[in-house]
Scaffold this motif. Structure first.
Motif, short mmCIF file in Angstrom:
data_model
loop_
_atom_site.label_atom_id
_atom_site.label_comp_id
_atom_site.label_asym_id
_atom_site.label_seq_id
_atom_site.Cartn_x
_atom_site.Cartn_y
_atom_site.Cartn_z
N SER A 25 0.82 -1.22 0.00
CA SER A 25 0.00 0.00 0.00
C SER A 25 0.85 1.26 0.00
N GLU A 26 1.87 1.28 0.86
CA GLU A 26 2.77 2.45 0.90
C GLU A 26 3.46 2.65 -0.44
N MET A 27 3.92 1.56 -1.01
CA MET A 27 4.62 1.61 -2.28
C MET A 27 3.72 2.20 -3.38
N ILE A 28 2.50 1.73 -3.47
CA ILE A 28 1.58 2.19 -4.51
C ILE A 28 1.21 3.65 -4.28
N ARG A 29 0.93 4.02 -3.03
CA ARG A 29 0.62 5.43 -2.73
C ARG A 29 1.75 6.34 -3.17
N GLU A 30 2.97 5.96 -2.90
CA GLU A 30 4.12 6.78 -3.27
C GLU A 30 4.29 6.88 -4.79
N ILE A 31 4.07 5.79 -5.48
CA ILE A 31 4.18 5.82 -6.95
C ILE A 31 3.15 6.78 -7.53
N PHE A 32 1.92 6.67 -7.07
CA PHE A 32 0.86 7.53 -7.62
C PHE A 32 1.02 8.98 -7.18
N ALA A 33 1.54 9.20 -5.99
CA ALA A 33 1.80 10.57 -5.55
C ALA A 33 2.88 11.21 -6.42
N SER A 34 3.90 10.45 -6.78
CA SER A 34 4.95 11.01 -7.64
C SER A 34 4.41 11.34 -9.02
N TYR A 35 3.42 10.61 -9.48
CA TYR A 35 2.78 10.90 -10.77
C TYR A 35 1.98 12.20 -10.71
N VAL A 36 1.11 12.33 -9.72
CA VAL A 36 0.19 13.47 -9.69
C VAL A 36 0.86 14.79 -9.34
N THR A 37 2.06 14.76 -8.80
CA THR A 37 2.73 16.02 -8.47
C THR A 37 3.33 16.69 -9.71
N LEU A 38 3.38 15.98 -10.82
CA LEU A 38 3.88 16.56 -12.06
C LEU A 38 2.78 17.33 -12.78
N PRO A 39 3.13 18.37 -13.54
CA PRO A 39 2.12 19.04 -14.36
C PRO A 39 1.64 18.09 -15.47
N PRO A 40 0.45 18.32 -16.02
CA PRO A 40 -0.11 17.41 -17.01
C PRO A 40 0.81 17.04 -18.17
N PHE A 41 1.52 18.00 -18.75
CA PHE A 41 2.35 17.67 -19.91
C PHE A 41 3.51 16.75 -19.54
N LEU A 42 4.04 16.86 -18.32
CA LEU A 42 5.11 15.95 -17.90
C LEU A 42 4.56 14.56 -17.59
N ARG A 43 3.35 14.49 -17.04
CA ARG A 43 2.71 13.18 -16.84
C ARG A 43 2.53 12.50 -18.20
N GLU A 44 2.06 13.29 -19.15
CA GLU A 44 1.81 12.77 -20.50
C GLU A 44 3.10 12.31 -21.18
N ILE A 45 4.16 13.08 -21.06
CA ILE A 45 5.45 12.71 -21.65
C ILE A 45 5.91 11.36 -21.11
N ASN A 46 5.74 11.14 -19.83
CA ASN A 46 6.14 9.87 -19.23
C ASN A 46 5.25 8.71 -19.67
N LEU A 47 3.96 8.94 -19.76
CA LEU A 47 3.04 7.87 -20.11
C LEU A 47 3.08 7.48 -21.58
N PHE A 48 3.29 8.46 -22.44
CA PHE A 48 3.24 8.23 -23.88
C PHE A 48 4.59 8.51 -24.53
N GLU A 49 5.64 8.15 -23.85
CA GLU A 49 7.01 8.48 -24.27
C GLU A 49 7.32 8.04 -25.70
N GLU A 50 6.97 6.81 -26.05
CA GLU A 50 7.31 6.28 -27.37
C GLU A 50 6.62 7.09 -28.47
#
Length: 175
Positions: A90-115
């Motif tokens: 649970s701690e691990m997943i919370r931390e992963i998702f927290a690191s995702y949402v702290t980024l602005p939308p375009f940086l989240r998108e760059i990471n998710l759709f990198e290819e």
């Protein structure tokens, strides 16, 4: 009968409400299923988890996040869990998702759709003609005129033939 660890496919964890709100916003913008978004985040943000962010938001209401792991992600997830021996799941997943949402939308998108983004940037640089399928069912052919961040909502968009399209909502038809 108990499932073997390698067969585990469902994840349920209590997360701060704001994380769920941002996930819902991205699901709507990217037009993808929530379980698909969660799987992408889990795999792509595993090594970027920020352990401090969750600790400074104890006032936030909590909600459950539940999603199924995609079959191809199960072995990866098991290996990633082994690397985080000092944290419970649970701690691990919370931390992963927290690191995702702290980024602005375009940086989240760059990471998710990198290819896809790398391909589009290369196509723009090489002035290559593309054939794209849009989320509205159109087929668009042309060269990328502009590629960048939409200043109103911070998501990535590209311009072809004087029309703008969100990067996450187009499918590249020619490679």
């Amino acid at each position: 009968m108990l499932k073997k660890e390698t067969e585990k496919s469902n994840i349920k964890v209590l997360i701060p409400k704001y994380i769920n709100e941002i996930l819902d916003k991205d699901v709507k913008h990217f037009k993808i299923a929530k379980y698909d978004l969660c799987n992408r985040i889990l795999i792509k943000f595993f090594f970027r988890s920020d352990t401090n962010f969750i600790k400074i938001t104890p006032f936030e209401k909590k909600e459950h996040l539940q999603f199924a792991l995609q079959k191809e992600n199960i072995p990866k997830y098991i290996e990633l869990k082994k690397l985080m021996k000092n944290k419970n799941e649970s701690e691990m997943i919370r931390e992963i998702f927290a690191s995702y949402v702290t980024l602005p939308p375009f940086l989240r998108e760059i990471n998710l759709f990198e290819e896809k983004i790398v391909f589009l940037m290369t196509a723009k640089k090489e002035y290559r003609k593309l054939k794209l399928y849009t989320d509205e069912g159109q087929i668009v052919e042309g060269r990328i005129d502009e590629f960048g961040r939409n200043e109103e909502n911070d998501y990535l968009e590209l311009e072809i033939n004087s029309e703008k399209y969100y990067v996450s909502r187009v499918t590249i038809m020619n490679y």
